[in-house]
Design a protein around this motif. Structure first.
Motif: not given
Length: 130
Positions: A30-33, A37-48
């Protein structure tokens, strides 16, 4: 500001619990402006594996990641304590190693906070393990 972010993270995890019951859609990334800070981005995989990043960090804020791991019934199996980057970082990445075998979903709150000029911001993710 730190207390406000914690309240936002707790609220996000509550909403994420509702999401596990099919009422709200979240994504593995997911991300948002943001302001400053510009774009804040986060990701999370099923392996952690997780990533929290911002395009720029002009006021030496900290990046954060916290979350919960839940079973198919929405019961929290593990609460991941908040991990903080160093001041001024533009990327925080790592791996949660304690994912139980009965985990169904991993919820994350990816944030930027503690800067001297710009306000805190957060994006939420959910990844289904099974």
């Amino acid at each position: 500001m730190k207390l406000k972010f914690k309240k936002l993270a707790i609220m996000a995890l509550t909403v994420a619990t509702v999401a596990s019951n099919g009422m709200t859609a979240f994504a593995a990334s997911n991300s948002k402006t943001t302001s400053g800070y510009g774009k804040l981005y986060g990701s999370l995989t099923k392996t952690g594996n997780y990533v929290t990043s911002v395009t720029k960090n002009p006021d030496k804020a900290k990046l954060t990641i916290s979350g919960t791991i839940q079973d198919v019934n929405g019961k929290t199996l593990v609460t991941q304590q908040t991990i903080y980057s160093g001041r001024g970082a533009t990327k925080l990445s790592g791996h949660w190693t304690n994912i139980p075998s009965r985990a169904y979903a991993i919820y994350g709150a990816h944030g930027v906070q503690g800067g001297t000029k710009y306000g805190a911001a957060v994006v939420y993710t959910v990844t289904h393990v099974k």
